[in-house]
Design an enzyme around this catalytic site. Sequence first.
Site, PDB file in Angstrom:
ATOM      1  CB  SER A 141      -0.881   0.010   1.255  1.00 31.17           C
ATOM      2  OG  SER A 141      -1.536   1.256   1.430  1.00 31.17           O
ATOM      3  CE1 TYR A 154      -4.393  -1.907   5.037  1.00 30.53           C
ATOM      4  CE2 TYR A 154      -3.385   0.222   4.617  1.00 30.53           C
ATOM      5  CZ  TYR A 154      -3.983  -0.935   4.158  1.00 30.53           C
ATOM      6  OH  TYR A 154      -4.148  -1.111   2.800  1.00 30.53           O
TER       7      TYR A 154
END
Length: 274
Positions: A141, A154
Amino acid sequence: MNDWSGRTAVITGAGSGIGRALAAACAARGMRLVLADLQRPALEETAELAGQADALLCITDVSDAQAVEVLAQRTFEATGDAALLFNNAGVLASGPAWKLSPQDWTWILGVNLMGVVHGIRSFVPRMREQGRAARVVNTASGAGLTAVPGGGAYCASKHAVVALSECLYHDLRMQACPIGVSVVCPSYVNTGIAASEQYRPAALHNDIPLKGPSEDRLDRTFRRAKLGANEVAQIVLQGIDDDAFYILPHPEIMGRVQARFGQIECGGPPQDIA
C-alpha cells in the site's frame, strides 16, 4: 516482457476489489485462474466475470499457514504451474495506536503480513522447481511507504510487506532464480476494503467495536476514490510487463515518500501527509 498465456495466475483476496480485477485482467491475457478467498459465492462471481467457469476456486484463510499450503498443493495438482502469484488479500482497521486491541493486531498482521509470508513459503519452493519464469506480486500500500494518523497496525503491516518483498528479491537474485518480484503500493482505490470488519473471525472480534470518526472518514474517502480496481489491475500487469519492482498506481505517492525521507534526513518529526 513474458508471455503468460496458457499459464496460471494464483490470486488471494480474489472475491472482490483489486483481486477480482486482477483475475479478469489475467484471464483476458489467456491465463488460467486459481482464485482464493473466504467466501465461495464471491469467488464464483469473480470466475463468471473473468469468463472462466473452470477456474479453480479455493476457500482460503491466508492467515492460516496450513490453508495456504493446501492452496499451493491444489494449484500444482490441478495445473502444475504458478506463473504469477498475487499475494493480494488484505484487511483494514484504524484508530489511535493505544486503542488497537490485541485482536486488532492479530487480525491485521495475520492477513496483511502473514498471508504474504505463507504465500511465499508455500509457493516459492514449488515455483523454483518449475525452472520457468514466474513472479511473486505482493500487494502492500502507499501506507507501506508513508505513515498516517490512525494507521498503526495497517501501516506497520504494509511497511513489513514492502521490506519482505525487497528481501525476497535479494534472496531470489542470490540464488539465480528466474522468479521476479513486484510490490504494489496503491493509495485510495474504490474497493470494499473499508468494510473489512465483516470478514473478521469471531474469535478476534473486539468486545467494544473499534468505530469512530476516523473509520467513517476512511469509508467516505475510499468511496470517493477516483481510481478503480480495474484501472489498478491494468497498471499492475503493465508493471509486470516492464519488470518493475515498485508499482505505484498513484504517482502522487512519490511526493509523500520524498517528504518522509526529507524528514528522516533532517531528524523529523514525521509530517502529517495523509
